[in-house]
Motif scaffolding. Sequence first.
Motif, PDB file in Angstrom:
ATOM      1  N   CYS A   1      -4.794 -15.186   9.490  1.00  0.00           N
ATOM      2  CA  CYS A   1      -3.685 -14.252   9.381  1.00  0.00           C
ATOM      3  C   CYS A   1      -2.734 -14.761   8.311  1.00  0.00           C
ATOM      4  N   GLY A   2      -1.594 -14.114   8.183  1.00  0.00           N
ATOM      5  CA  GLY A   2      -0.581 -14.508   7.212  1.00  0.00           C
ATOM      6  C   GLY A   2       0.452 -13.410   7.080  1.00  0.00           C
ATOM      7  N   SER A   3       1.532 -13.701   6.393  1.00  0.00           N
ATOM      8  CA  SER A   3       2.607 -12.723   6.227  1.00  0.00           C
ATOM      9  C   SER A   3       2.306 -11.779   5.071  1.00  0.00           C
ATOM     10  N   ASP A   4       2.547 -10.495   5.303  1.00  0.00           N
ATOM     11  CA  ASP A   4       2.447  -9.458   4.265  1.00  0.00           C
ATOM     12  C   ASP A   4       3.816  -9.375   3.602  1.00  0.00           C
TER      13      ASP A   4
ATOM     14  N   ASP B   1      -6.403 -20.360  12.926  1.00  0.00           N
ATOM     15  CA  ASP B   1      -6.887 -21.521  12.184  1.00  0.00           C
ATOM     16  C   ASP B   1      -6.066 -21.722  10.920  1.00  0.00           C
ATOM     17  N   HIS B   2      -5.551 -20.608  10.396  1.00  0.00           N
ATOM     18  CA  HIS B   2      -4.681 -20.730   9.227  1.00  0.00           C
ATOM     19  C   HIS B   2      -3.788 -19.499   9.148  1.00  0.00           C
ATOM     20  N   TYR B   3      -2.509 -19.735   8.796  1.00  0.00           N
ATOM     21  CA  TYR B   3      -1.544 -18.650   8.626  1.00  0.00           C
ATOM     22  C   TYR B   3      -1.011 -18.737   7.203  1.00  0.00           C
ATOM     23  N   SER B   4      -1.297 -17.726   6.391  1.00  0.00           N
ATOM     24  CA  SER B   4      -1.019 -17.748   4.964  1.00  0.00           C
ATOM     25  C   SER B   4       0.138 -16.809   4.634  1.00  0.00           C
ATOM     26  N   ARG B   5       0.271 -16.464   3.348  1.00  0.00           N
ATOM     27  CA  ARG B   5       1.288 -15.505   2.915  1.00  0.00           C
ATOM     28  C   ARG B   5       0.857 -14.904   1.581  1.00  0.00           C
ATOM     29  N   THR B   6       1.232 -13.638   1.365  1.00  0.00           N
ATOM     30  CA  THR B   6       0.741 -12.937   0.170  1.00  0.00           C
ATOM     31  C   THR B   6       1.610 -13.146  -1.059  1.00  0.00           C
ATOM     32  N   SER B   7       2.686 -13.913  -0.941  1.00  0.00           N
ATOM     33  CA  SER B   7       3.458 -14.224  -2.142  1.00  0.00           C
ATOM     34  C   SER B   7       3.021 -15.540  -2.766  1.00  0.00           C
ATOM     35  N   SER B   8       1.937 -16.129  -2.246  1.00  0.00           N
ATOM     36  CA  SER B   8       1.479 -17.415  -2.765  1.00  0.00           C
ATOM     37  C   SER B   8       0.784 -17.239  -4.116  1.00  0.00           C
ATOM     38  N   PRO B   9       0.787 -18.281  -4.956  1.00  0.00           N
ATOM     39  CA  PRO B   9       0.074 -18.207  -6.243  1.00  0.00           C
ATOM     40  C   PRO B   9      -1.414 -17.919  -6.082  1.00  0.00           C
ATOM     41  N   LEU B  10      -2.050 -18.504  -5.051  1.00  0.00           N
ATOM     42  CA  LEU B  10      -3.482 -18.258  -4.864  1.00  0.00           C
ATOM     43  C   LEU B  10      -3.735 -16.792  -4.545  1.00  0.00           C
ATOM     44  N   HIS B  11      -2.860 -16.199  -3.742  1.00  0.00           N
ATOM     45  CA  HIS B  11      -3.069 -14.784  -3.419  1.00  0.00           C
ATOM     46  C   HIS B  11      -2.952 -13.914  -4.661  1.00  0.00           C
TER      47      HIS B  11
ATOM     48  N   PRO C   1      -4.611  -6.521   2.535  1.00  0.00           N
ATOM     49  CA  PRO C   1      -5.821  -6.960   3.245  1.00  0.00           C
ATOM     50  C   PRO C   1      -6.533  -8.122   2.563  1.00  0.00           C
ATOM     51  N   LEU C   2      -6.336  -8.259   1.258  1.00  0.00           N
ATOM     52  CA  LEU C   2      -6.919  -9.407   0.561  1.00  0.00           C
ATOM     53  C   LEU C   2      -6.281 -10.704   1.027  1.00  0.00           C
ATOM     54  N   GLY C   3      -5.148 -10.596   1.726  1.00  0.00           N
ATOM     55  CA  GLY C   3      -4.521 -11.777   2.301  1.00  0.00           C
ATOM     56  C   GLY C   3      -5.420 -12.482   3.302  1.00  0.00           C
ATOM     57  N   TYR C   4      -6.319 -11.740   3.947  1.00  0.00           N
ATOM     58  CA  TYR C   4      -7.282 -12.383   4.847  1.00  0.00           C
ATOM     59  C   TYR C   4      -8.179 -13.341   4.062  1.00  0.00           C
ATOM     60  N   ILE C   5      -8.583 -12.906   2.885  1.00  0.00           N
ATOM     61  CA  ILE C   5      -9.446 -13.739   2.042  1.00  0.00           C
ATOM     62  C   ILE C   5      -8.659 -14.941   1.519  1.00  0.00           C
ATOM     63  N   THR C   6      -7.409 -14.701   1.122  1.00  0.00           N
ATOM     64  CA  THR C   6      -6.554 -15.802   0.683  1.00  0.00           C
ATOM     65  C   THR C   6      -6.439 -16.863   1.771  1.00  0.00           C
TER      66      THR C   6
END
Length: 678
Positions: A50-53, A93-103, A263-268
């Motif tokens: 998951c992660g923040s949109d 297992d991991h909580y990400s965010r869509t403002s990250s450089p990788l995203h 939704p690409l945040g899931y892949i990130t």
Amino acid sequence: MDQPKRYTVTAALPYANGPIHIGHLAGCYLPSDIYVRYLRLKGRDVKFLCGSDEHGVAITIKARKEGKTPQQVVDHFHGMMRDALRGFGISFDHYSRTSSPLHKEIATEFFLKIYEKGGFEEKETEQYYDPEAGQFLADRYIVGECPNCHYDHAYGDQCERCGTSLSPTDLINPRSTLSGAKPELRTTKNWFLPLDKLSPRIREYVESHKGDWKSNVYGQCKSWLDAGDGLQPRSMTRDLDWGVPVPLDGAEGKVLYVWFDAPLGYITSTRELLPDSWETWWKDKDTKLVHFIGKDNIVFHCIIFPAILMEHGEYILPDQVPANEFLNLEGEKISTSRNWAVWLHEYLEEFPGKEDVLRYALCASAPETKDNDFTWKDFQARNNNELVAILGNFYNRVMVLIQKYYNGQVPTPGDLLDEDQKVLKGLKDASERIGGSLENYKFRESLFELMNLARTGNKYLADSEPWKVVKTDPKRAETILFVGLQVAGALAKLSEPFLPFTAQKMQEDLHLQGGWDIPADGKLIIDGKLDAPGLLFEKIEDQEIEAQLNKLEETKKMNTPVSNIPPAKAEVQFDDFMKMDIRIAKVLEAEVVPKTDKLLKLKVDTGIDQRTIVSGIAEHYSPEEMIGKQVSVLVNLAPRKIRGIESQGMILMAEDSEGALHLVHTDKGDTQPGSQVG
């Protein structure tokens, strides 16, 4: 299908413009966590992501209102949401965010791959533009009158009063929320995903899941596919300055549409967790992809995101999308704008140590097939009458009796009677029923089966009465408590997906390892010394519930506007009313009465004559606005002089609760002057 080698499980990315409430928890985070915990206990290979949109118009609007940058807004809510979910044991297992450089890198690569394959259509369309702010306006930056209910503050995508879906051009008298200016239609270029051309492939994909997907999910997808005009091209870019920039020449000032990006945040999240092996979890056909979402996200996860994945060509498609319906609060729709919600971060502060109680209450009333309602009284009853009186009561009785009679040592059983063997055999049966329901995303049903096991334990103790038998047949009492202990052990293992904090405590008391499987003979705990138990649950008192209800009542009061509407005047007779002659008139001329701020001098055609009327409406209507309008006029009111001008009648007006005046006129613009009203 055969059991997959691995599971990629996602929960909808929470939108980082506010805290998380119980509707979010019940909708996707709790069921996804229950499912993932079960898979782990079964030894399945699973990653929970998951992660923040963090992009989209709502965030820029909030930033503007609060005088912050969008990044400051998302930084604040990213941490708040992550910590609240962690507080309830949501075990990503991991909580990400869509403002990250990788995203940004991933979303850019995805867009370019589809673009280079010719997967987008470049189109010029007309879009509203704010000439004063100097920018194109996204849907939420435009408000106006709803054409359906005539609410004056409907947004460009939806009227929040009547719920009608809108486009900005549907609004009557639209205006920009940035400057208040009337927006202009200007031509702009964007890149569209041609869903109309992809429709056959999308239909084949959706229909392949008939009987497999939940009926609400499949039905909503079919309604989109079978609509009169079918699927239509959808823009994957927006004229906005917050988001992932469109990586094309000539696309300055444009970003990727949030529903392409999010939704690409899931892949990130997966790539951040598994930088060297992430592709296995997204491209290997032996991986099962499961999206947990709310019903408002069905079309994006079952039509638009699969279409994006299809166009890219290298990714697996979602296998399951077990969407829940909506949860209401005390009979009313949860509303973040009205603060009508139970916020997770506040619950954690106000009910410390009772995380599992809310998990239980929300699962027991989960909106799996229809909207459901959370009430504080039901929450109290679930805790007191079920967790305390059934599960907690059984566990405490077994553990206290073993401490009392055997100093905490595991009892040694004698011969097992039929009723003992039936209970022990039933433990594995219960695990299979609970697990089977979880495999099919029936979380309420599985929780019911878990509590039935606790009920079975209570009935077994009540029927066997070891506290009496120990006086006449000590070995029989030892056997009874050995069997009861195995039921407690099964509850400690099988409750872990639902009540992880409670299960951990039980397993520590029992020195029991995790895992889902239960031996066929039901014997989990053979020897050893048990820890002295504490209470698993405590009663919730009436005053705690009253405090929450009072809190909601205060919220309701704050959101109820104070009425300035005067009471009805004294009663009149019908004959009194019939003496009034009210007619439709057309305004021919209008001017401000000199040296006044409120008065307009109007010349009107009443159909029976042309006359002058002085009206105190200059603060609400300009002379230019009034010319040509049709108004209702009381024509047989005795004339009187106002500022030296004889006024020969009165225009009927309505005053709202804010003191603003509105003309009383017909809904037809061509009513003949002189037409009588009454």
